[in-house]
Design a protein around this motif. Structure first.
Motif, PDB file in Angstrom:
ATOM      1  N   GLY A 290       0.804  -1.296   0.207  1.00 16.75           N
ATOM      2  CA  GLY A 290      -0.057   0.043   0.020  1.00 16.75           C
ATOM      3  C   GLY A 290       0.777   1.169   0.037  1.00 16.75           C
ATOM      4  O   GLY A 290       1.808   1.344  -0.749  1.00 16.75           O
ATOM      5  N   CYS A 291       0.446   2.241   0.681  1.00 20.95           N
ATOM      6  CA  CYS A 291       1.485   3.428   0.888  1.00 20.95           C
ATOM      7  C   CYS A 291       2.595   2.960   1.902  1.00 20.95           C
ATOM      8  O   CYS A 291       2.451   2.496   2.895  1.00 20.95           O
ATOM      9  CB  CYS A 291       0.626   4.536   1.590  1.00 20.95           C
ATOM     10  SG  CYS A 291       1.545   5.890   2.169  1.00 20.95           S
ATOM     11  N   ILE A 323      -7.120   0.970   3.513  1.00 19.01           N
ATOM     12  CA  ILE A 323      -6.908   1.630   2.282  1.00 19.01           C
ATOM     13  C   ILE A 323      -5.401   1.961   2.371  1.00 19.01           C
ATOM     14  O   ILE A 323      -4.675   1.861   1.191  1.00 19.01           O
ATOM     15  CB  ILE A 323      -7.657   2.624   1.994  1.00 19.01           C
ATOM     16  CG1 ILE A 323      -7.453   3.084   0.673  1.00 19.01           C
ATOM     17  CG2 ILE A 323      -7.542   3.841   2.911  1.00 19.01           C
ATOM     18  CD1 ILE A 323      -8.393   4.450   0.102  1.00 19.01           C
ATOM     19  N   HIS A 326      -3.344  -1.651   2.138  1.00 16.56           N
ATOM     20  CA  HIS A 326      -3.495  -2.337   0.932  1.00 16.56           C
ATOM     21  C   HIS A 326      -3.561  -1.703  -0.406  1.00 16.56           C
ATOM     22  O   HIS A 326      -3.148  -2.419  -1.366  1.00 16.56           O
ATOM     23  CB  HIS A 326      -4.622  -3.121   1.276  1.00 16.56           C
ATOM     24  CG  HIS A 326      -4.646  -4.169   2.403  1.00 16.56           C
ATOM     25  ND1 HIS A 326      -3.686  -4.835   2.682  1.00 16.56           N
ATOM     26  CD2 HIS A 326      -5.651  -4.037   3.438  1.00 16.56           C
ATOM     27  CE1 HIS A 326      -3.940  -5.454   3.831  1.00 16.56           C
ATOM     28  NE2 HIS A 326      -5.263  -4.968   4.339  1.00 16.56           N
ATOM     29  N   HIS A 327      -3.562  -0.301  -0.488  1.00 18.25           N
ATOM     30  CA  HIS A 327      -3.898   0.240  -1.774  1.00 18.25           C
ATOM     31  C   HIS A 327      -2.826   1.467  -1.698  1.00 18.25           C
ATOM     32  O   HIS A 327      -2.550   2.542  -0.945  1.00 18.25           O
ATOM     33  CB  HIS A 327      -5.146   0.755  -1.724  1.00 18.25           C
ATOM     34  CG  HIS A 327      -6.208  -0.260  -1.841  1.00 18.25           C
ATOM     35  ND1 HIS A 327      -6.477  -1.045  -2.933  1.00 18.25           N
ATOM     36  CD2 HIS A 327      -6.913  -0.635  -0.952  1.00 18.25           C
ATOM     37  CE1 HIS A 327      -7.566  -1.860  -2.614  1.00 18.25           C
ATOM     38  NE2 HIS A 327      -7.899  -1.484  -1.455  1.00 18.25           N
ATOM     39  N   THR A 328      -1.997   1.313  -2.970  1.00 18.63           N
ATOM     40  CA  THR A 328      -0.952   2.394  -3.438  1.00 18.63           C
ATOM     41  C   THR A 328      -1.699   3.450  -3.562  1.00 18.63           C
ATOM     42  O   THR A 328      -2.379   3.531  -4.669  1.00 18.63           O
ATOM     43  CB  THR A 328      -0.161   2.022  -4.628  1.00 18.63           C
ATOM     44  OG1 THR A 328       0.543   0.911  -3.919  1.00 18.63           O
ATOM     45  CG2 THR A 328       1.161   2.888  -4.461  1.00 18.63           C
ATOM     46  N   GLU A 330      -2.421   7.052  -5.517  1.00 18.52           N
ATOM     47  CA  GLU A 330      -1.971   7.794  -6.801  1.00 18.52           C
ATOM     48  C   GLU A 330      -1.470   9.106  -6.577  1.00 18.52           C
ATOM     49  O   GLU A 330      -2.076  10.075  -5.742  1.00 18.52           O
ATOM     50  CB  GLU A 330      -3.076   7.680  -7.863  1.00 18.52           C
ATOM     51  CG  GLU A 330      -3.344   6.205  -8.528  1.00 18.52           C
ATOM     52  CD  GLU A 330      -1.978   5.836  -8.969  1.00 18.52           C
ATOM     53  OE1 GLU A 330      -1.141   6.551  -9.507  1.00 18.52           O
ATOM     54  OE2 GLU A 330      -1.934   4.428  -8.985  1.00 18.52           O
ATOM     55  N   HIS A 344      -3.768   8.978   0.334  1.00 15.50           N
ATOM     56  CA  HIS A 344      -5.341   8.865   0.263  1.00 15.50           C
ATOM     57  C   HIS A 344      -6.045   9.921   0.662  1.00 15.50           C
ATOM     58  O   HIS A 344      -7.236  10.149   0.372  1.00 15.50           O
ATOM     59  CB  HIS A 344      -5.417   7.467   0.805  1.00 15.50           C
ATOM     60  CG  HIS A 344      -5.010   6.352   0.083  1.00 15.50           C
ATOM     61  ND1 HIS A 344      -5.283   5.960  -1.168  1.00 15.50           N
ATOM     62  CD2 HIS A 344      -4.086   5.356   0.386  1.00 15.50           C
ATOM     63  CE1 HIS A 344      -4.789   4.884  -1.385  1.00 15.50           C
ATOM     64  NE2 HIS A 344      -3.967   4.594  -0.487  1.00 15.50           N
TER      65      HIS A 344
END
Length: 354
Positions: A290-291, A323, A326-328, A330, A344
């Motif tokens: 993720g981040c 989030i 688990h999520h990079t 943008e 995020h």
């Protein structure tokens, strides 16, 4: 020929990865250090771009790419419209005259067996500058005067100079080659506080007089506010915040940038914030998912305390929003159209005070 407003240096999605172990078993990939992991920016002619971050963030690896000492794994570095990866050996040699580097430690960067005159003459000989011995001697005298030393220093050895004087010699060695771009890797961090301001003022004066373009690698936030036109804040090989230096210094948007300012000034924009970052920078061999900042992010911890979908960072660390883990994120523009942040929640009221 580029127009004055065109970028003299352009970096497009550059990556520099190093394999660090052999494949011991069939089908097993070698571990990779992602020293630089997708960096893009432009530096207009005559401006100053600063790269800021903690030790281990990849700043010096980026500098090596820009002067051609390392080839990128992918991406491209453009100098005055020419891609470095397409340059022949001769073209790269000529390019290195146009892009010079001033290193952090002047004591280590100067040959102790050579006098100041020999050090400067070597740079002229390597790049085939100067019309004979008398012209080279005149160039050496002029550049020593320009950096505030004078021709009387030509016969001295580095050990006979103070730290500030040695750094002036290192700057003289760079500018005697008549470059367009100077890469300054922590140019004043090894100097006494009493002479740091003198060297900074010298660099700013040389930029005005010679029309130089600067890229500064530093962790000194005060230097960024004093010299830079734009800044990229680097963490584990990537920019987490990028924009105009005045805007970033006045109102940093990414939790990492805000924490850096808080550790130096104790506040951000006059508002109190959390203390210094906890924990060490993660290993580049095992980047968090993720981040990459979520394992140390004070804003993520505070957001997790409000409930919602949360997970435990790195299995046994503090709770953070799912989030983030688990999520990079943008890159996106926040605050103004000139600031790009990779987070995020950047710009949200919930992370204003970190």
């Amino acid at each position: 020929m580029n127009a004055p407003h065109d970028p003299v240096l352009r970096v497009v999605d550059v990556k520099l990865h190093f394999p660090v172990q052999a494949r011991l078993f069939r089908g097993k990939d070698a571990a990779m250090v992602r020293a630089v992991d997708g960096i893009s920016f432009e530096v207009p002619r005559g401006s100053c771009f600063a790269v800021v971050g903690e030790s281990g963030s990849g700043k010096s690896s980026l500098a090596r790419l820009l002067v051609g000492l390392a080839a990128p794994t992918s991406g491209e570095v453009w100098l005055d419209g020419a891609p470095l990866s397409k340059c022949t050996r001769g073209e790269l040699r000529r390019m290195r005259r146009r892009v010079q580097m001033v290193l952090q430690d002047p004591h280590a960067s100067l040959d102790p067996r050579m006098t100041v005159e020999q050090i400067l003459k070597e740079a002229l000989v390597v790049h085939a500058l100067g019309d004979g011995a008398s012209d080279r001697s005149a160039r050496i005298a002029r550049v020593l005067n320009r950096v505030g030393l004078g021709a009387s220093f030509a016969g001295r050895f580095p050990h006979e100079l103070s730290g500030g004087q040695r750094q002036r010699v290192a700057i003289a060695r760079a500018i005697i080659c008549e470059p367009e771009v100077l890469i300054l890797d922590e140019p004043v961090s090894a100097l006494d506080v009493s002479v740091q301001a003198q060297v900074v003022n010298l660099l700013m004066s040389l930029q005005r007089e010679l029309g130089l373009t600067y890229l500064i690698i530093t962790h000194d936030l005060s230097l960024v506010g004093h010299m830079a036109d734009a800044v990229g804040v680097m963490y584990l090989g990537r920019f987490v915040e990028q924009g105009e230096a005045a805007q970033v210094c006045r109102a940093p948007q990414h939790p990492y940038t805000r924490s850096l300012f808080a550790s130096v000034y104790g506040s951000v924009g006059g508002q109190p914030c959390d203390g210094p970052l906890e924990g060490a920078v993660p290993s580049p061999l095992a980047l968090p998912g993720g981040c990459t900042f979520h394992t140390r992010c004070p804003a993520a911890r505070r957001l997790a305390q409000r409930g919602g979908d949360v997970v435990t960072a790195d299995g046994d660390g503090p709770a953070v929003p799912a989030i983030c883990a688990h999520h990079t994120p943008e890159p996106r523009r926040v605050a103004t159209e000139h600031t790009v942040v990779t987070c995020h929640f950047a710009g949200a009221e919930t992370i204003e005070h970190v």
